[in-house]
Design a protein around this motif. Structure first.
Motif, PDB file in Angstrom:
ATOM      1  N   GLN A  52       0.837  -1.209   0.000  1.00 25.41           N
ATOM      2  CA  GLN A  52       0.000   0.000   0.000  1.00 25.41           C
ATOM      3  C   GLN A  52       0.875   1.265   0.000  1.00 25.41           C
ATOM      4  N   VAL A  53       1.940   1.189   0.887  1.00 25.14           N
ATOM      5  CA  VAL A  53       2.863   2.330   0.940  1.00 25.14           C
ATOM      6  C   VAL A  53       3.482   2.564  -0.441  1.00 25.14           C
ATOM      7  N   VAL A  54       3.876   1.441  -1.074  1.00 24.03           N
ATOM      8  CA  VAL A  54       4.473   1.539  -2.416  1.00 24.03           C
ATOM      9  C   VAL A  54       3.501   2.239  -3.367  1.00 24.03           C
ATOM     10  N   GLY A  55       2.227   1.797  -3.296  1.00 21.30           N
ATOM     11  CA  GLY A  55       1.220   2.379  -4.180  1.00 21.30           C
ATOM     12  C   GLY A  55       1.132   3.889  -4.012  1.00 21.30           C
ATOM     13  N   LEU A  56       1.156   4.353  -2.742  1.00 19.80           N
ATOM     14  CA  LEU A  56       1.019   5.789  -2.515  1.00 19.80           C
ATOM     15  C   LEU A  56       2.257   6.565  -2.996  1.00 19.80           C
TER      16      LEU A  56
ATOM     17  N   ALA B 216       2.590   7.825 -17.111  1.00 15.18           N
ATOM     18  CA  ALA B 216       3.184   7.371 -15.855  1.00 15.18           C
ATOM     19  C   ALA B 216       2.143   6.645 -15.006  1.00 15.18           C
ATOM     20  N   ALA B 217       0.911   7.164 -14.990  1.00 15.44           N
ATOM     21  CA  ALA B 217      -0.152   6.535 -14.220  1.00 15.44           C
ATOM     22  C   ALA B 217      -0.370   5.098 -14.716  1.00 15.44           C
ATOM     23  N   PHE B 218      -0.400   5.010 -16.026  1.00 10.64           N
ATOM     24  CA  PHE B 218      -0.609   3.707 -16.648  1.00 10.64           C
ATOM     25  C   PHE B 218       0.532   2.753 -16.303  1.00 10.64           C
ATOM     26  N   ALA B 219       1.765   3.208 -16.510  1.00  2.00           N
ATOM     27  CA  ALA B 219       2.943   2.364 -16.284  1.00  2.00           C
ATOM     28  C   ALA B 219       3.074   1.975 -14.822  1.00  2.00           C
ATOM     29  N   SER B 220       2.843   2.957 -13.945  1.00  3.98           N
ATOM     30  CA  SER B 220       3.043   2.648 -12.525  1.00  3.98           C
ATOM     31  C   SER B 220       1.974   1.678 -12.030  1.00  3.98           C
ATOM     32  N   ALA B 221       0.756   1.800 -12.562  1.00  2.00           N
ATOM     33  CA  ALA B 221      -0.300   0.865 -12.157  1.00  2.00           C
ATOM     34  C   ALA B 221       0.095  -0.557 -12.534  1.00  2.00           C
ATOM     35  N   ILE B 222       0.601  -0.697 -13.762  1.00  2.00           N
ATOM     36  CA  ILE B 222       1.012  -2.039 -14.221  1.00  2.00           C
ATOM     37  C   ILE B 222       2.154  -2.589 -13.363  1.00  2.00           C
ATOM     38  N   SER B 223       3.194  -1.700 -13.175  1.00  2.00           N
ATOM     39  CA  SER B 223       4.360  -2.223 -12.442  1.00  2.00           C
ATOM     40  C   SER B 223       3.999  -2.532 -10.987  1.00  2.00           C
ATOM     41  N   TRP B 224       3.099  -1.711 -10.443  1.00  2.00           N
ATOM     42  CA  TRP B 224       2.689  -1.958  -9.045  1.00  2.00           C
ATOM     43  C   TRP B 224       2.047  -3.329  -8.930  1.00  2.00           C
ATOM     44  N   ASN B 225       1.121  -3.583  -9.865  1.00  2.00           N
ATOM     45  CA  ASN B 225       0.436  -4.872  -9.871  1.00  2.00           C
ATOM     46  C   ASN B 225       1.441  -6.009 -10.043  1.00  2.00           C
ATOM     47  N   PHE B 226       2.340  -5.792 -11.045  1.00  2.00           N
ATOM     48  CA  PHE B 226       3.246  -6.873 -11.407  1.00  2.00           C
ATOM     49  C   PHE B 226       4.269  -7.159 -10.311  1.00  2.00           C
ATOM     50  N   LEU B 227       4.827  -6.105  -9.735  1.00  2.00           N
ATOM     51  CA  LEU B 227       5.954  -6.272  -8.827  1.00  2.00           C
ATOM     52  C   LEU B 227       5.557  -6.404  -7.361  1.00  2.00           C
ATOM     53  N   PHE B 228       4.420  -5.819  -6.978  1.00  2.00           N
ATOM     54  CA  PHE B 228       4.160  -5.723  -5.545  1.00  2.00           C
ATOM     55  C   PHE B 228       2.898  -6.440  -5.078  1.00  2.00           C
ATOM     56  N   ILE B 229       1.883  -6.495  -5.925  1.00  2.00           N
ATOM     57  CA  ILE B 229       0.630  -7.070  -5.447  1.00  2.00           C
ATOM     58  C   ILE B 229       0.655  -8.596  -5.600  1.00  2.00           C
ATOM     59  N   ASP B 230       0.262  -9.260  -4.555  1.00  2.00           N
ATOM     60  CA  ASP B 230       0.253 -10.746  -4.571  1.00  2.00           C
ATOM     61  C   ASP B 230      -0.763 -11.257  -5.579  1.00  2.00           C
ATOM     62  N   PRO B 231      -0.524 -12.315  -6.273  1.00  2.00           N
ATOM     63  CA  PRO B 231       0.804 -12.949  -6.379  1.00  2.00           C
ATOM     64  C   PRO B 231       1.767 -12.080  -7.183  1.00  2.00           C
ATOM     65  N   ARG B 232       2.948 -11.857  -6.594  1.00  2.00           N
ATOM     66  CA  ARG B 232       3.939 -10.998  -7.252  1.00  2.00           C
ATOM     67  C   ARG B 232       4.449 -11.630  -8.538  1.00  2.00           C
ATOM     68  N   PHE B 233       4.949 -10.754  -9.413  1.00  2.00           N
ATOM     69  CA  PHE B 233       5.519 -11.135 -10.718  1.00  2.00           C
ATOM     70  C   PHE B 233       4.502 -11.811 -11.623  1.00  2.00           C
ATOM     71  N   THR B 234       3.228 -11.523 -11.356  1.00  2.00           N
ATOM     72  CA  THR B 234       2.183 -11.900 -12.309  1.00  2.00           C
ATOM     73  C   THR B 234       1.281 -10.698 -12.461  1.00  2.00           C
ATOM     74  N   PHE B 235       0.443 -10.731 -13.509  1.00  2.00           N
ATOM     75  CA  PHE B 235      -0.529  -9.655 -13.650  1.00  2.00           C
ATOM     76  C   PHE B 235      -1.831 -10.000 -12.964  1.00  2.00           C
ATOM     77  N   GLN B 236      -1.796 -11.134 -12.259  1.00  2.00           N
ATOM     78  CA  GLN B 236      -3.010 -11.508 -11.544  1.00  2.00           C
ATOM     79  C   GLN B 236      -3.057 -10.847 -10.179  1.00  2.00           C
ATOM     80  N   ILE B 237      -4.281 -10.739  -9.679  1.00  2.00           N
ATOM     81  CA  ILE B 237      -4.476 -10.223  -8.330  1.00  2.00           C
ATOM     82  C   ILE B 237      -5.356 -11.234  -7.604  1.00  2.00           C
ATOM     83  N   SER B 238      -4.835 -11.714  -6.466  1.00  2.00           N
ATOM     84  CA  SER B 238      -5.565 -12.813  -5.818  1.00  2.00           C
ATOM     85  C   SER B 238      -6.689 -12.316  -4.916  1.00  2.00           C
ATOM     86  N   GLN B 239      -6.392 -11.245  -4.167  1.00  2.00           N
ATOM     87  CA  GLN B 239      -7.386 -10.784  -3.204  1.00  2.00           C
ATOM     88  C   GLN B 239      -8.385  -9.822  -3.862  1.00  2.00           C
TER      89      GLN B 239
END
Lengths: 901, 228
Positions: free
Chosen positions: A431-435, A456-479
């Protein structure tokens, strides 16, 4: 009846056009669809006809292309030698407009109107030389093909596939008094071509297979016929306007073209001009400034586009707004526009989906305004991409690639730092990363621009999802809540980026407007409070130099001619080349020099200082950056120069008014002088003449008493005459301002002594009391002039008081001034006259004859020249009292005894 | 009477020449006339007049040029005629070698006085050890100044001034001439010396120093010791 009355403005315009044409030479254009139709032949033929009518004809420039029948026509026509221009080692020949103007023929023949002059010529294009000839009052016959008209160049290229580089603006047609279409059927033209009458044999085949195909020629012929028809139609309308024949008056149409920083806009502008011309409609060119920062290339292209629009006769408007469609419609409604012309967007389908189409929006919300969507084409598209780096859709400016790259780099940096923190510090959650990423987007919006922020908004949203949101290193979001979080992030980033960028643009625009208003205010204020021409110019030069970061020079008029050198406040130095450019600007009333088509090799951009009545000077501007001014800067500069021109005009008028007032005053004085002195002159002359003639009488000569009296009468009269002349001379010296004080250290007592001695005879037995302060220091005065003052005062005292009353003179020093008091014990000055006795030619009523009314006026003039004061008053115990107060400046230097050692 | 002394009048105005001729011939002078500067130069060379009266404003060349050319070869006294408002001309003429000047309009009496003074100074002066004018007596041999018989105490500067004025009695001396003679050539600009010392001198030798009669100021030009 009313509906048949012509519009008064249109009528006036038509008449003015007629008047301007009378002064100008007449232009006849021999006009054809292609080379080889016989334009030059027709022109020469017509010229020979005129020559037979005793018209003075010269050949300015004729290209016969070695066609024999044309060359024979040249025989017997005077040819003005061509000007040789060296360009990169080759010698080119151009028409010598100056030589033609110097030769002053009635008619000049100039072939190939659309020709581009060799670099280094005064004008970029030959048609500009032709306009100069016309303005010099010389009639011109010229030739041009339809493909050379700017508005037709595009069409010609589309039909024939051949780009036309040498163009003339359609407005040249406005100069034309006559157009003669040289028409030939395409078949006949091809026949002439085949017979070798157009090109040399080796070129015939190439030409016949390319340009001279029947299809091309037919299309060109149609275009030529149509252009001629349009022109004839216009002439008819002008005619009807003037003759008050009811007919189709100007339509109520008003066109508006949306201009952007794209080269494609040029085509749009020309298209609109042509349409406006055909519709007889007014037209506007509008640029909508959005929050995106244009690149320098784009800025230059934009300035070029807007200048072109203005040159073609559009009213140029710059408006601000983030939504281009809304802003366009707002302007359209304000200005009662009936048709809007926009470019057809050439972006990909995807881009259109993502960003929406401005054109679609415009069409949807346009209501009763018609929208024309004009297509750009592939060829231009390539050149756009090459020039600006990527295609710029109509009519938006976008940020450059570098800005996008920078934005993505910032996002990448933030992401990298976040990655490190995320892995090292346990409490840093995604969450901190997102902010923090959101923060990056906002920063980009503030400092770079909207486009990059959205990217930048577009790129950061993608990288945030990919790098930080579980499961990491995927474009999926589990929760499930992470999905919501991600979506919210995306929306907030886009909205915040958008809003911030918008605010920033508003602020920038407000600041720009404020700067502009401040600059104008400063100029207006400073020049309004300037007291003289020098102040005005110094202020103007300083302001322009500051606002445009430029060196500035102003050339004023000297009489009717332009000054040889800049006004001394200028920061530019003149050389002869620059001066000839400025001279051209002055004579033609058009800008020239740097960034123009006239004499662009000059480093200085010259603009005429024009007022509604005349040109009051020329201003030269050399930008320190040597880059072209943006369009708004150009407009601002124009506002500045017209303001300066008005102020200069105001100063010139002030000066003229002052001179007129001075002249009136001196005429009035002259009249008073004549009245006053004719009597004063005649009286002593009459006395002298009378006495002298009487002395010729033998009886009088023998009478010693009588002749003695007559002789002293002559002497008195002569002295009176002498006094009058001296007074007049003194007065004229004072008045003319030519009085130069010859100051020297003087002893006031000595001056008084000399004055009293000079008046010995006038004073007679009168008692004179002289009191000189023994501690009186030397003072710097003009001895002779101060002596004159004291003589005048003493003389007055003698004339206005009974002979038995005394006169006293006192001189004393009070601090740093010397006071000299001349007083008498007579009747004093009538109170009512005290203020007026110093006026020229004023004489207190009832005073004895013999004065000029100038003496006291001269005294005051002399004393004031010494920065002193002369006061008249009546003494308490009777009598008039004149006080001279002279300031003592500086200490008298020490004196030295003679040293005989 | 003037014993047939010859005078050349140089003026382009016939009225001035006529009035001068009549006045001068009446008292015994032999009068010649010249209208232009060129004539003035040739006539002076041919006729060798005893005195020249020269108008500064001539049609062909200005009076100063005539004066300069004359002074190249002759010391004949020259009296210059000028108009008021041209002190500079007077000073220039005197410094160029004119002996005196008169401002138009002038009376014949003034002219005669000037001619007499100029004439006297052009003659070799007998070495008189004692000079007297009015109540004033200067004994050069004993450096003694007396006013109505009473000795007057003088500073060396005052005495030097008085001696110069006395030696040139009747003649106008320009500021520069006086400063050069008394203080030296490097003092010619210090006119305020003259204001101070002439004031002192007048206090000692004039009856009424406020309106001096003996040493008079010629405004804008210099000083003159009046003899008659």
């Amino acid at each position: 009846m009313n509906e048949y009355r012509p519009d008064p403005d249109a009528l006036l315009a038509a008449i003015q056009k007629g008047e301007a044409r009378e002064r100008r030479g007449k232009l006849k254009i021999f006009f054809g669809m292609a080379a080889g139709v016989g334009k030059t032949y027709a022109m020469l033929d017509a010229a020979r006809q005129r020559q037979l009518e005793a018209v003075d004809v010269v050949v300015g420039y004729v290209e016969t292309h070695k066609r024999a029948e044309t060359e024979t026509l040249l025989d017997g026509l005077e040819i003005v030698p061509r000007r040789k221009v060296d360009y990169r080692g080759t010698s080119l020949e151009e028409m010598d407009a100056d030589a033609i103007i110097a030769r002053r023929p009635q008619l000049a023949l100039v072939d190939e109107l659309a020709h581009t002059n060799a670099p280094g010529s005064r004008h970029a294009k030959r048609y500009q030389d032709v306009i100069e000839l016309l303005e010099a009052g010389i009639d011109v016959y010229t030739t041009v093909n339809v493909q050379h008209f700017e508005s037709r160049a595009d069409a010609v290229r589309q039909i024939t596939g051949i780009s036309v580089h040498e163009t003339v603006p359609d407005s040249i047609l406005d100069y034309a008094d006559e157009i003669e279409l040289i028409d030939l059927s395409p078949e006949d033209l091809r026949k002439r071509l085949a017979e070798g009458k157009v090109y040399t044999p080796e070129r015939i085949e190439v030409a016949a297979n390319n340009f001279f195909r029947i299809g091309n020629l037919t299309a060109l012929r149609e275009m030529a016929l149509r252009l001629t028809a349009e022109q004839v139609d216009h002439q008819l309308q002008d005619y009807m306007q003037v003759k008050q024949i009811a007919g189709p008056w100007k339509s109520g149409d008003r066109l508006m073209v949306a201009v952007s920083a794209s080269p494609f806009s040029e085509k749009l502008i020309r298209w609109t001009r042509r349409m406006a011309y055909n519709l007889e409609a007014a037209w506007l060119a509008v640029f909508i400034e959005t929050s995106d920062t244009p690149t320098p290339d784009a800025k230059e292209q934009l300035a070029h586009n807007l200048t072109l629009a203005r040159e073609l006769g559009a009213e140029v408007i710059i408006a601000a707004g983030d939504d281009v469609a809304d802003a366009l419609l707002r302007v359209a409604r304000q200005r009662n526009v009936t048709q809007i012309i926009v470019g057809k967007p050439l972006r990909s389908r995807l881009a259109e989906l993502l960003r929406g189409s401005m054109v679609n929006r415009l069409i949807r919300v346009s209501g009763d305004v018609d929208i024309y969507v004009v297509k750009g084409d592939e060829l231009e598209r390539q050149s756009i991409e090459w020039k600006v780096g990527r295609f710029i859709p109509q009519p938006k400016i976008h940020s450059s690639l570098q800005q996008y790259a920078l934005a993505l780099a910032i996002v990448a940096t933030f992401t990298a730092v976040d990655l490190v923190l995320f892995s090292q510090i346990s409490w840093v959650g995604y969450q901190v990363v997102g902010l923090t990423e959101l923060l990056a987007v906002l920063l980009i919006a503030v400092y770079i621009g909207r486009g990059p922020a959205l990217a930048a908004a577009f790129a950061s949203a993608i990288s945030w999802n990919f790098l930080f949101i579980d499961p990491r290193f995927t474009f999926q979001i589990s929760q499930a809540h992470d999905v919501i979080l991600f979506l919210l992030y995306f929306l907030i980033a886009i909205f915040a980026g958008n809003l911030t960028a918008r605010l920033r643009t508003r602020e920038r625009q407000a600041r720009y407007n404020a700067d502009r208003s401040m600059a104008l205010y400063a100029l207006a204020h400073e020049t309004a409070t300037a007291v003289n021409m020098n102040d005005v110019l110094r202020t103007a030069i300083t302001q322009i130099a500051k606002v445009f970061d430029a060196d500035v020079g102003i050339l004023l008029l000297e009489g009717d001619r332009l000054a040889q050198d800049y006004h001394p406040s200028s920061t530019l130095k003149i050389d002869t080349k620059d001066h000839s450019v400025a001279q051209w600007v002055f004579e033609h009333g058009k800008p020239a020099g740097r960034f123009t088509d006239t004499l662009p090799q000059s480093p200085v951009h010259f603009i005429p200082l024009r007022t509604p009545n005349r040109i009051v000077g020329v201003i030269g501007i050399q930008l320190r950056s040597d880059s072209r001014l943006s369009y708004d800067q150009e407009v601002l500069l124009e506002t500045f120069t017209s303001q300066i021109a008005l102020v200069i005009e105001r100063e010139l008028l002030d000066e003229a008014a002052e001179q007129a007032a001075m002249l009136r005053e001196s005429e009035r004085l002259f009249a008073t002088l004549l009245n006053s002195i004719s009597h004063e002159l005649r009286t002593p002359i009459a006395a002298i003449t009378g006495a002298a003639s009487s002395l010729r009488n033998p009886q009088t000569i023998n009478n010693d008493v009588a002749s003695g009296e007559l002789l002293s009468n002559i002497q008195d009269a002569a002295e009176r005459l002498n006094r009058l002349v001296e007074n007049l001379l003194d007065m004229s010296r004072l008045e003319s301002g030519r009085l130069k004080l010859k100051r020297d250290w003087c002893d006031v007592g000595e001056i008084i002594g000399v004055a009293v001695k000079r008046l010995e005879s006038a004073l007679g037995d009168r008692q004179i009391k002289i009191v000189i302060d023994p501690h009186l220091q030397l003072i710097r005065l003009d001895f002779v002039l101060i002596e004159q003052v004291i003589i005048n005062l003493l003389d007055n005292a003698c004339n206005y008081t009974p002979p038995e009353t005394p006169i006293s003179i006192e001189a004393q020093q009070r601090q740093r001034q010397v006071e000299i008091v001349v007083r008498d014990y007579g009747p004093g000055i009538p109170e009512a006259d005290i203020e007026r006795i110093f006026d020229k030619f004023y004489r207190a009523p009832g005073t004895a004859a013999g004065g000029t009314g100038l003496g006291l006026s001269i005294c005051r003039g002399i004393i004031e020249a010494h920065e002193g004061k002369l006061i008249a008053e009546n003494a308490r115990d009777g009598g008039a009292r004149f006080t001279i107060i002279l300031p003592m400046i500086g200490e008298p230097p020490p004196v030295q005894e003679v040293n005989y050692g | 009477m003037a014993d047939g002394l010859s005078v050349l009048i140089v003026d382009d105005e016939i009225q001035i020449r006529r009035f001068l001729r009549i006045s001068l011939e009446a008292v015994g002078y032999q009068v010649h006339e010249a209208e232009t500067g060129q004539q003035a130069l040739t006539r002076t060379a041919q006729l060798r007049p005893d005195l020249v009266i020269l108008d500064i404003g001539l049609p062909d060349m200005d009076g100063f040029q005539v004066l300069t050319r004359l002074r190249e070869w002759t010391t004949t006294p020259v009296i210059v005629l000028s108009v008021r408002d041209s002190d500079h001309d007077k000073v220039q003429a005197l410094d160029t070698g004119a002996d005196d000047y008169l401002t138009k309009p002038f009376s014949v009496d003034e002219l005669m006085a000037r001619i007499r003074v100029a004439q006297r100074h052009s003659q070799p002066q007998p070495e008189t050890p004692i000079f007297s004018v009015g109540d004033l007596q200067v004994d050069f041999a004993h450096r003694l100044v007396t006013l109505r018989g009473k000795p007057v105490k003088m500073t060396p500067t005052e005495y030097a001034l008085l001696r110069l004025m006395v030696q040139n009695a009747g003649k106008v001396l320009t500021h520069q001439q006086i400063l050069r003679a008394v203080w030296g050539p490097e003092y010619v600009e210090e006119t305020h010396y003259l204001r101070v010392y002439f004031a002192q001198l007048r206090q000692k030798i004039e009856d009424n120093p406020a309106v001096p009669k003996l040493i008079v100021t010629e405004p804008g030009v210099g000083y003159r010791l009046v003899v008659s």
